[in-house]
Scaffold this motif. Structure first.
Motif, PDB file in Angstrom:
ATOM      1  N   ALA A   8       0.908  -1.227   0.036  1.00 33.76           N
ATOM      2  CA  ALA A   8       0.020  -0.135  -0.170  1.00 33.76           C
ATOM      3  C   ALA A   8       0.913   1.203  -0.117  1.00 33.76           C
ATOM      4  CB  ALA A   8      -0.973  -0.012   1.179  1.00 33.76           C
ATOM      5  N   ASP A   9       2.062   1.065   0.294  1.00 34.12           N
ATOM      6  CA  ASP A   9       3.084   2.407   0.539  1.00 34.12           C
ATOM      7  C   ASP A   9       4.158   2.200  -0.363  1.00 34.12           C
ATOM      8  OD1 ASP A   9       4.655   0.763   2.202  1.00 34.12           O
ATOM      9  OD2 ASP A   9       3.939   1.440   3.919  1.00 34.12           O
ATOM     10  N   THR A  10       4.381   1.152  -1.371  1.00 32.97           N
ATOM     11  CA  THR A  10       5.409   1.071  -2.039  1.00 32.97           C
ATOM     12  C   THR A  10       5.348   0.817  -3.369  1.00 32.97           C
ATOM     13  OG1 THR A  10       6.495  -0.509   0.083  1.00 32.97           O
ATOM     14  CG2 THR A  10       7.496  -0.560  -1.865  1.00 32.97           C
ATOM     15  N   ALA A  11       6.649   1.373  -4.173  1.00 32.60           N
ATOM     16  CA  ALA A  11       6.525   1.345  -5.535  1.00 32.60           C
ATOM     17  C   ALA A  11       8.048   0.436  -5.747  1.00 32.60           C
ATOM     18  CB  ALA A  11       6.552   2.480  -6.095  1.00 32.60           C
ATOM     19  N   PHE A  95      11.916  10.118 -15.535  1.00 33.22           N
ATOM     20  CA  PHE A  95      11.938   8.942 -14.605  1.00 33.22           C
ATOM     21  C   PHE A  95      11.405   9.487 -13.247  1.00 33.22           C
ATOM     22  CE2 PHE A  95      14.190   6.567 -11.159  1.00 33.22           C
ATOM     23  CZ  PHE A  95      13.572   5.256 -11.390  1.00 33.22           C
ATOM     24  N   LYS A  96      12.311  10.472 -12.299  1.00 33.47           N
ATOM     25  CA  LYS A  96      11.758  11.080 -11.431  1.00 33.47           C
ATOM     26  C   LYS A  96      10.408  11.308 -11.268  1.00 33.47           C
ATOM     27  CE  LYS A  96      13.231  14.377  -7.740  1.00 33.47           C
ATOM     28  NZ  LYS A  96      14.334  15.590  -7.490  1.00 33.47           N
ATOM     29  N   ASP A  97       9.863  12.019 -12.331  1.00 29.85           N
ATOM     30  CA  ASP A  97       8.265  12.390 -12.365  1.00 29.85           C
ATOM     31  C   ASP A  97       7.335  11.139 -12.318  1.00 29.85           C
ATOM     32  OD1 ASP A  97       9.135  15.048 -12.648  1.00 29.85           O
ATOM     33  OD2 ASP A  97       8.728  15.170 -14.750  1.00 29.85           O
ATOM     34  N   ALA A  98       7.865   9.909 -13.112  1.00 29.19           N
ATOM     35  CA  ALA A  98       7.161   8.948 -13.027  1.00 29.19           C
ATOM     36  C   ALA A  98       7.131   7.897 -11.535  1.00 29.19           C
ATOM     37  CB  ALA A  98       7.631   7.569 -13.893  1.00 29.19           C
ATOM     38  N   VAL A  99       8.221   8.149 -10.980  1.00 31.85           N
ATOM     39  CA  VAL A  99       8.225   7.940  -9.346  1.00 31.85           C
ATOM     40  C   VAL A  99       7.626   8.636  -8.723  1.00 31.85           C
ATOM     41  CG1 VAL A  99       9.678   7.444  -7.513  1.00 31.85           C
ATOM     42  CG2 VAL A  99      10.611   6.867  -9.770  1.00 31.85           C
ATOM     43  N   LEU A 100       7.541   9.996  -8.791  1.00 35.52           N
ATOM     44  CA  LEU A 100       6.746  10.940  -7.958  1.00 35.52           C
ATOM     45  C   LEU A 100       5.245  10.650  -8.145  1.00 35.52           C
ATOM     46  CD1 LEU A 100       8.878  14.333  -8.401  1.00 35.52           C
ATOM     47  CD2 LEU A 100       8.796  12.660  -6.375  1.00 35.52           C
ATOM     48  N   ALA A 101       4.960  10.569  -9.338  1.00 35.27           N
ATOM     49  CA  ALA A 101       3.493  10.284  -9.660  1.00 35.27           C
ATOM     50  C   ALA A 101       2.788   8.940  -9.086  1.00 35.27           C
ATOM     51  CB  ALA A 101       3.220  10.025 -11.229  1.00 35.27           C
ATOM     52  N   THR A 102       3.706   8.163  -8.490  1.00 33.17           N
ATOM     53  CA  THR A 102       3.143   6.956  -7.655  1.00 33.17           C
ATOM     54  C   THR A 102       2.852   7.441  -6.365  1.00 33.17           C
ATOM     55  OG1 THR A 102       5.251   6.422  -6.565  1.00 33.17           O
ATOM     56  CG2 THR A 102       4.767   5.289  -8.763  1.00 33.17           C
ATOM     57  N   GLY A 103       3.063   8.525  -6.021  1.00 30.49           N
ATOM     58  CA  GLY A 103       2.717   8.806  -4.581  1.00 30.49           C
ATOM     59  C   GLY A 103       3.256   8.012  -3.431  1.00 30.49           C
ATOM     60  N   ALA A 125      17.828   9.217  -4.282  1.00 33.05           N
ATOM     61  CA  ALA A 125      16.408   9.106  -3.456  1.00 33.05           C
ATOM     62  C   ALA A 125      16.417   9.219  -1.962  1.00 33.05           C
ATOM     63  CB  ALA A 125      15.679   7.923  -3.805  1.00 33.05           C
ATOM     64  N   ILE A 126      17.445   8.456  -1.475  1.00 30.32           N
ATOM     65  CA  ILE A 126      17.553   8.688  -0.174  1.00 30.32           C
ATOM     66  C   ILE A 126      17.748  10.276   0.511  1.00 30.32           C
ATOM     67  CG2 ILE A 126      19.239   8.239   1.761  1.00 30.32           C
ATOM     68  CD1 ILE A 126      17.618   5.938   1.601  1.00 30.32           C
ATOM     69  N   ALA A 127      18.531  10.823  -0.297  1.00 31.54           N
ATOM     70  CA  ALA A 127      18.717  12.355  -0.119  1.00 31.54           C
ATOM     71  C   ALA A 127      17.622  13.084  -0.086  1.00 31.54           C
ATOM     72  CB  ALA A 127      19.997  12.865  -0.778  1.00 31.54           C
ATOM     73  N   GLU A 128      16.699  12.673  -0.927  1.00 33.23           N
ATOM     74  CA  GLU A 128      15.448  13.434  -1.036  1.00 33.23           C
ATOM     75  C   GLU A 128      14.332  13.074   0.032  1.00 33.23           C
ATOM     76  OE1 GLU A 128      14.131  14.785  -4.749  1.00 33.23           O
ATOM     77  OE2 GLU A 128      16.009  14.943  -5.712  1.00 33.23           O
ATOM     78  N   GLY A 129      14.839  12.296   0.931  1.00 29.65           N
ATOM     79  CA  GLY A 129      13.798  11.744   2.071  1.00 29.65           C
ATOM     80  C   GLY A 129      12.759  10.470   1.593  1.00 29.65           C
ATOM     81  N   PHE A 130      13.364   9.752   0.509  1.00 30.47           N
ATOM     82  CA  PHE A 130      12.525   8.589   0.305  1.00 30.47           C
ATOM     83  C   PHE A 130      13.254   7.339   1.241  1.00 30.47           C
ATOM     84  CE2 PHE A 130      11.251  10.886  -3.185  1.00 30.47           C
ATOM     85  CZ  PHE A 130      10.187  10.608  -3.481  1.00 30.47           C
ATOM     86  N   ARG A 131      12.493   6.258   1.659  1.00 28.52           N
ATOM     87  CA  ARG A 131      13.049   5.153   2.067  1.00 28.52           C
ATOM     88  C   ARG A 131      13.465   4.050   0.912  1.00 28.52           C
ATOM     89  NH1 ARG A 131       9.207   2.511   6.065  1.00 28.52           N
ATOM     90  NH2 ARG A 131      11.030   1.449   6.705  1.00 28.52           N
ATOM     91  N   VAL A 132      14.588   3.603   0.791  1.00 29.64           N
ATOM     92  CA  VAL A 132      15.026   2.695  -0.147  1.00 29.64           C
ATOM     93  C   VAL A 132      15.503   1.460   0.118  1.00 29.64           C
ATOM     94  CG1 VAL A 132      16.581   2.711  -2.337  1.00 29.64           C
ATOM     95  CG2 VAL A 132      15.346   5.038  -1.671  1.00 29.64           C
ATOM     96  N   GLN A 133      15.068   0.531  -0.353  1.00 25.65           N
ATOM     97  CA  GLN A 133      15.538  -0.827  -0.228  1.00 25.65           C
ATOM     98  C   GLN A 133      16.058  -1.305  -1.775  1.00 25.65           C
ATOM     99  OE1 GLN A 133      13.554  -3.921   1.902  1.00 25.65           O
ATOM    100  NE2 GLN A 133      12.366  -2.687   2.623  1.00 25.65           N
ATOM    101  N   VAL A 134      17.246  -1.671  -1.927  1.00 26.16           N
ATOM    102  CA  VAL A 134      17.835  -2.163  -3.055  1.00 26.16           C
ATOM    103  C   VAL A 134      18.094  -3.744  -2.997  1.00 26.16           C
ATOM    104  CG1 VAL A 134      20.141  -2.442  -4.518  1.00 26.16           C
ATOM    105  CG2 VAL A 134      19.242  -0.024  -3.621  1.00 26.16           C
ATOM    106  N   VAL A 135      17.458  -4.440  -4.084  1.00 21.83           N
ATOM    107  CA  VAL A 135      17.644  -5.765  -3.997  1.00 21.83           C
ATOM    108  C   VAL A 135      18.914  -6.479  -4.762  1.00 21.83           C
ATOM    109  CG1 VAL A 135      16.080  -7.712  -4.506  1.00 21.83           C
ATOM    110  CG2 VAL A 135      14.818  -5.826  -4.058  1.00 21.83           C
ATOM    111  N   ALA A 136      19.799  -6.688  -4.125  1.00 17.20           N
ATOM    112  CA  ALA A 136      21.220  -6.931  -4.452  1.00 17.20           C
ATOM    113  C   ALA A 136      21.092  -8.177  -5.405  1.00 17.20           C
ATOM    114  CB  ALA A 136      21.876  -7.293  -3.178  1.00 17.20           C
ATOM    115  N   ASP A 137      20.121  -9.173  -5.263  1.00 12.03           N
ATOM    116  CA  ASP A 137      20.448 -10.463  -5.876  1.00 12.03           C
ATOM    117  C   ASP A 137      19.340 -10.217  -7.358  1.00 12.03           C
ATOM    118  OD1 ASP A 137      17.994 -10.834  -4.631  1.00 12.03           O
ATOM    119  OD2 ASP A 137      18.329 -12.814  -4.033  1.00 12.03           O
ATOM    120  N   ALA A 138      18.890  -9.202  -7.476  1.00  7.08           N
ATOM    121  CA  ALA A 138      18.160  -9.075  -8.715  1.00  7.08           C
ATOM    122  C   ALA A 138      19.002  -8.106  -9.767  1.00  7.08           C
ATOM    123  CB  ALA A 138      16.912  -8.474  -8.348  1.00  7.08           C
ATOM    124  N   GLY A 139      20.150  -7.916  -9.144  1.00  5.38           N
ATOM    125  CA  GLY A 139      21.163  -7.486 -10.155  1.00  5.38           C
ATOM    126  C   GLY A 139      22.432  -7.875  -9.777  1.00  5.38           C
TER     127      GLY A 139
END
Length: 198
Positions: A8-11, A95-103, A125-139
């Motif tokens: 409900a709160d993640t993209a 790209f940033k606009d597309a992310v922001l549009a998700t809310g 994204a972290i620097a702009e106040g987002f919470r970020v998880q990077v999925v290491a094994d999908a890269g």
């Protein structure tokens, strides 16, 4: 402890999973990257989470997105953000606009490669106040050392480094719920079935 990520709160952001760039991700087996990328894309589609795709220079060696993403998420594929060459996709306004549009303020990111294509937007994204998880094994990265350096740098900047199964379980919250059951099915079909059968 900070609240867990939920559908409900993640993209989910999949960055540069292209047929050329995957050849550079030697630190993770190709089939593992593909399975985990499929699992993340299906998790987004089958739970109604926003899914943002982006590519870099499709007309060069990077090539088009993996065919799996077209089959799994045709709408997101059609809406993908095609970057002309900006390394940090966060700095590319469409790209940033597309992310922001998700809310959404919680972002799950994965892409190719960890040491170039993910490290910078994750930290931006972290620097702009987002919470970020990077999925290491999908890269992955060209070398294990490069991958470790990228993951360490992101972690030091406040990015949470995770794995596909871990973030899927977090999003599921409860396997017995409708959303949890859908995510569990994806996890089983894409990742666990071959392990159980072995």
């Amino acid at each position: 402890m900070a609240p867990l990520f939920t559908p409900a709160d993640t993209a989910i952001l999949l960055i540069d999973h292209q047929v050329g760039t995957i050849k550079l991700a030697l630190s993770t087996p190709r089939d593992e990257i593909v399975r985990n990328t499929r699992a993340l894309a299906r998790t987004a589609v089958e739970t109604g989470m926003p899914l943002v795709l982006t590519t870099s220079q499709e007309d060069r060696f990077q090539g088009p997105l993996l065919d799996d993403l077209l089959r799994i998420a045709p709408d997101a594929h059609a809406a993908r953000v095609r970057r002309p060459g900006v390394v940090d996709c966060w700095l590319h306004a469409p790209f940033k606009d597309a992310v922001l549009a998700t809310g959404r303020k919680n972002l799950v990111m994965a892409g190719l490669t960890n040491d170039v294509c993910i490290v910078y937007p994750a930290m931006s994204a972290i620097a702009e106040g987002f919470r970020v998880q990077v999925v290491a094994d999908a890269g992955g990265s060209p070398t294990a050392a490069a991958d470790r350096a990228a993951l360490d740098r992101m972690a030091a900047a406040g990015v949470t480094i995770t794995s596909t199964n871990q973030v899927m379980a977090e999003l599921a919250t409860d396997w017995a719920s409708p959303t949890g059951g859908a995510i569990q099915r994806v996890m089983y079909e894409e990742i666990l079935a071959r392990l159980v059968a072995a």
